[in-house]
Motif scaffolding. Structure first.
Motif, PDB file in Angstrom:
ATOM      1  N   ASP A 159       0.811  -1.220   0.000  1.00 55.51           N
ATOM      2  CA  ASP A 159       0.000   0.000   0.000  1.00 55.51           C
ATOM      3  C   ASP A 159       0.844   1.269   0.000  1.00 55.51           C
ATOM      4  N   GLY A 160       2.179   1.099  -0.074  1.00 56.43           N
ATOM      5  CA  GLY A 160       3.055   2.261  -0.084  1.00 56.43           C
ATOM      6  C   GLY A 160       3.315   2.836   1.294  1.00 56.43           C
ATOM      7  N   LYS A 161       2.906   2.110   2.338  1.00 59.09           N
ATOM      8  CA  LYS A 161       3.105   2.579   3.709  1.00 59.09           C
ATOM      9  C   LYS A 161       4.227   1.771   4.358  1.00 59.09           C
ATOM     10  N   PHE A 162       4.922   2.413   5.298  1.00 56.41           N
ATOM     11  CA  PHE A 162       5.947   1.694   6.033  1.00 56.41           C
ATOM     12  C   PHE A 162       5.319   0.680   6.970  1.00 56.41           C
ATOM     13  N   ARG A 163       6.001  -0.412   7.150  1.00 53.23           N
ATOM     14  CA  ARG A 163       5.508  -1.432   8.073  1.00 53.23           C
ATOM     15  C   ARG A 163       5.465  -0.865   9.482  1.00 53.23           C
ATOM     16  N   PRO A 164       4.482  -1.260  10.278  1.00 49.42           N
ATOM     17  CA  PRO A 164       4.357  -0.744  11.652  1.00 49.42           C
ATOM     18  C   PRO A 164       5.616  -1.015  12.460  1.00 49.42           C
ATOM     19  N   GLY A 165       5.999  -0.043  13.272  1.00 44.84           N
ATOM     20  CA  GLY A 165       7.131  -0.221  14.174  1.00 44.84           C
ATOM     21  C   GLY A 165       8.468   0.120  13.565  1.00 44.84           C
ATOM     22  N   GLU A 166       8.510   0.432  12.264  1.00 43.27           N
ATOM     23  CA  GLU A 166       9.781   0.793  11.654  1.00 43.27           C
ATOM     24  C   GLU A 166       9.956   2.298  11.752  1.00 43.27           C
ATOM     25  N   GLY A 167      10.833   2.718  12.643  1.00 43.60           N
ATOM     26  CA  GLY A 167      10.951   4.132  12.991  1.00 43.60           C
ATOM     27  C   GLY A 167      11.676   4.955  11.953  1.00 43.60           C
ATOM     28  N   ALA A 168      11.690   6.246  12.170  1.00 39.49           N
ATOM     29  CA  ALA A 168      12.362   7.186  11.275  1.00 39.49           C
ATOM     30  C   ALA A 168      13.868   6.980  11.322  1.00 39.49           C
ATOM     31  N   LEU A 169      14.540   7.428  10.273  1.00 40.94           N
ATOM     32  CA  LEU A 169      15.983   7.258  10.174  1.00 40.94           C
ATOM     33  C   LEU A 169      16.757   8.417  10.784  1.00 40.94           C
ATOM     34  N   LEU A 170      16.063   9.454  11.204  1.00 46.69           N
ATOM     35  CA  LEU A 170      16.760  10.602  11.779  1.00 46.69           C
ATOM     36  C   LEU A 170      17.008  10.423  13.269  1.00 46.69           C
ATOM     37  N   THR A 171      17.206   9.187  13.679  1.00 43.12           N
ATOM     38  CA  THR A 171      17.445   8.911  15.095  1.00 43.12           C
ATOM     39  C   THR A 171      18.926   8.753  15.397  1.00 43.12           C
ATOM     40  N   ASN A 172      19.788   8.948  14.404  1.00 44.76           N
ATOM     41  CA  ASN A 172      21.227   8.903  14.658  1.00 44.76           C
ATOM     42  C   ASN A 172      21.842  10.225  14.239  1.00 44.76           C
ATOM     43  N   GLY A 173      22.963  10.559  14.860  1.00 42.08           N
ATOM     44  CA  GLY A 173      23.583  11.852  14.655  1.00 42.08           C
ATOM     45  C   GLY A 173      24.005  12.104  13.221  1.00 42.08           C
ATOM     46  N   PHE A 174      24.447  11.061  12.515  1.00 41.69           N
ATOM     47  CA  PHE A 174      24.889  11.239  11.140  1.00 41.69           C
ATOM     48  C   PHE A 174      23.738  11.692  10.255  1.00 41.69           C
ATOM     49  N   ALA A 175      22.614  10.983  10.295  1.00 42.48           N
ATOM     50  CA  ALA A 175      21.475  11.329   9.444  1.00 42.48           C
ATOM     51  C   ALA A 175      20.957  12.720   9.770  1.00 42.48           C
ATOM     52  N   TYR A 176      20.902  13.035  11.053  1.00 43.18           N
ATOM     53  CA  TYR A 176      20.396  14.344  11.441  1.00 43.18           C
ATOM     54  C   TYR A 176      21.356  15.444  11.001  1.00 43.18           C
ATOM     55  N   MET A 177      22.663  15.190  11.102  1.00 44.40           N
ATOM     56  CA  MET A 177      23.635  16.188  10.689  1.00 44.40           C
ATOM     57  C   MET A 177      23.605  16.396   9.180  1.00 44.40           C
ATOM     58  N   VAL A 178      23.379  15.322   8.419  1.00 45.64           N
ATOM     59  CA  VAL A 178      23.255  15.463   6.968  1.00 45.64           C
ATOM     60  C   VAL A 178      22.082  16.385   6.638  1.00 45.64           C
ATOM     61  N   TYR A 179      20.951  16.150   7.279  1.00 46.32           N
ATOM     62  CA  TYR A 179      19.789  17.031   7.080  1.00 46.32           C
ATOM     63  C   TYR A 179      20.163  18.489   7.361  1.00 46.32           C
ATOM     64  N   ALA A 180      20.842  18.723   8.483  1.00 44.61           N
ATOM     65  CA  ALA A 180      21.183  20.090   8.887  1.00 44.61           C
ATOM     66  C   ALA A 180      22.170  20.730   7.915  1.00 44.61           C
ATOM     67  N   LEU A 181      23.191  19.978   7.500  1.00 48.14           N
ATOM     68  CA  LEU A 181      24.197  20.520   6.595  1.00 48.14           C
ATOM     69  C   LEU A 181      23.614  20.801   5.213  1.00 48.14           C
ATOM     70  N   VAL A 182      22.751  19.912   4.737  1.00 43.48           N
ATOM     71  CA  VAL A 182      22.111  20.152   3.435  1.00 43.48           C
ATOM     72  C   VAL A 182      21.303  21.448   3.481  1.00 43.48           C
ATOM     73  N   MET A 183      20.604  21.689   4.578  1.00 41.24           N
ATOM     74  CA  MET A 183      19.834  22.922   4.682  1.00 41.24           C
ATOM     75  C   MET A 183      20.762  24.137   4.796  1.00 41.24           C
ATOM     76  N   MET A 184      21.893  23.996   5.495  1.00 39.07           N
ATOM     77  CA  MET A 184      22.810  25.109   5.633  1.00 39.07           C
ATOM     78  C   MET A 184      23.433  25.479   4.292  1.00 39.07           C
ATOM     79  N   TYR A 185      23.829  24.471   3.517  1.00 42.27           N
ATOM     80  CA  TYR A 185      24.466  24.724   2.237  1.00 42.27           C
ATOM     81  C   TYR A 185      23.484  25.199   1.158  1.00 42.27           C
ATOM     82  N   ASN A 186      22.202  24.969   1.381  1.00 45.04           N
ATOM     83  CA  ASN A 186      21.192  25.280   0.367  1.00 45.04           C
ATOM     84  C   ASN A 186      20.084  26.118   0.992  1.00 45.04           C
ATOM     85  N   ARG A 187      20.328  27.426   1.078  1.00 46.40           N
ATOM     86  CA  ARG A 187      19.405  28.309   1.781  1.00 46.40           C
ATOM     87  C   ARG A 187      18.011  28.299   1.175  1.00 46.40           C
TER      88      ARG A 187
END
Length: 280
Positions: free
Chosen positions: A210-238
């Motif tokens: 159905d295009g939905k994630f299976r129950p209980g499979e959490g988000a990937l932004l729970t580790n510092g690397f993934a979260y930092m990538v998100y932050a750096l991408v936003m910083m480099y691309n205003r």
């Protein structure tokens, strides 16, 4: 009191298997039996250290062995190979088995996706706004991390932002704060309690029929690397800042997957989600 070169030697000996003790000078290669590591570390000012192009302030100095500085340097030591793995996987486009199709939809956008990650791999200078340029005297400074001390009244306003609650299943507080239009990312206290990198076997969660994630499979932004990538991408691309608010993705991975190919390119969380799944 340890000298700068001795402190770097301790750091490298901790992170890599090296048969003999090394004293590392700035811009010198460090050889081990498994790999070669380029180390370029120097003082920018009394409170700032430059490490392979990343500037780190307010976290202590190698002379006083601050745990925060040790944590940031250890994290940055590993960030490049993880980012290079993300770039290599993205080159496969929709042939990737690590979530490229889920987050970016089409191979037609491979170059645009890779360009966002490549700026981080190369530690490119950041294009700041005119107001910030007047303060620091340049439009293209190197990216700078600043540790936020909860007991420092001078950063109380940033600490308030650090304490804001994120979405369900994520860190209860912001690990990092992006100062849009500048080269600055504030490192909040909660960053140092996060797992910094995904576990070795972590992959992107599986989508059901159905295009939905299976129950209980959490988000990937729970580790510092993934979260930092998100932050750096936003910083480099205003330009992503406004679309980030428009899409209101707010750390919802299902929402990110349901974006169109064009919207995905403009959504900084999509880059963090994909990196968090691939890099493991």
């Amino acid at each position: 009191m340890l000298s700068l070169s001795c402190w770097i030697s301790l750091l490298v000996s901790t992170l890599f298997t090296i048969s003999t003790a090394h004293v590392i000078n700035p811009s010198r290669n460090v050889l081990s039996s498994r790999q070669q590591v380029q180390v370029d570390i120097r003082y920018v000012d009394a409170d700032t250290v430059s490490f392979n192009g990343w500037e780190i302030s307010g976290c202590g100095t190698p002379q006083n062995m601050e745990p925060k500085l040790n944590g940031i340097l250890s994290f940055l030591f590993k960030i490049k190979p993880h980012l290079e793995a993300v770039v290599a996987d993205a080159q496969l486009g929709t042939r990737s088995s690590h979530g490229y199709t889920a987050f970016f939809k089409t191979s037609a956008n491979v170059r645009k996706v890779i360009s966002k990650y490549q700026a981080l791999v190369d530690v490119n200078p950041v294009l700041v706004n005119a107001e910030r340029a007047k303060v620091i005297g340049t439009r293209t400074p190197q990216p700078r991390f600043q540790c936020i001390n909860e007991n420092d009244p001078g950063t109380a306003d940033i600490m308030d932002q650090c304490n804001r609650v994120l979405g369900p299943g994520l860190s209860p507080q912001h690990p990092v704060i992006v100062h849009t239009g500048t080269e600055r990312i504030s490192i909040c206290p909660s960053f140092f309690t996060m797992k910094k990198y995904p576990p070795p076997q972590q992959k992107c969660p599986t989508l059901g029929a159905d295009g939905k994630f299976r129950p209980g499979e959490g988000a990937l932004l729970t580790n510092g690397f993934a979260y930092m990538v998100y932050a750096l991408v936003m910083m480099y691309n205003r330009e992503l800042y406004e679309t980030h608010a428009d899409f209101n993705a707010m750390w919802d991975m299902q929402y990110a997957v349901e974006l169109t190919a064009r919207q995905s390119l403009l959504n900084p969380e999509s880059y963090g989600f994909y990196a968090g799944g691939e890099s493991g």
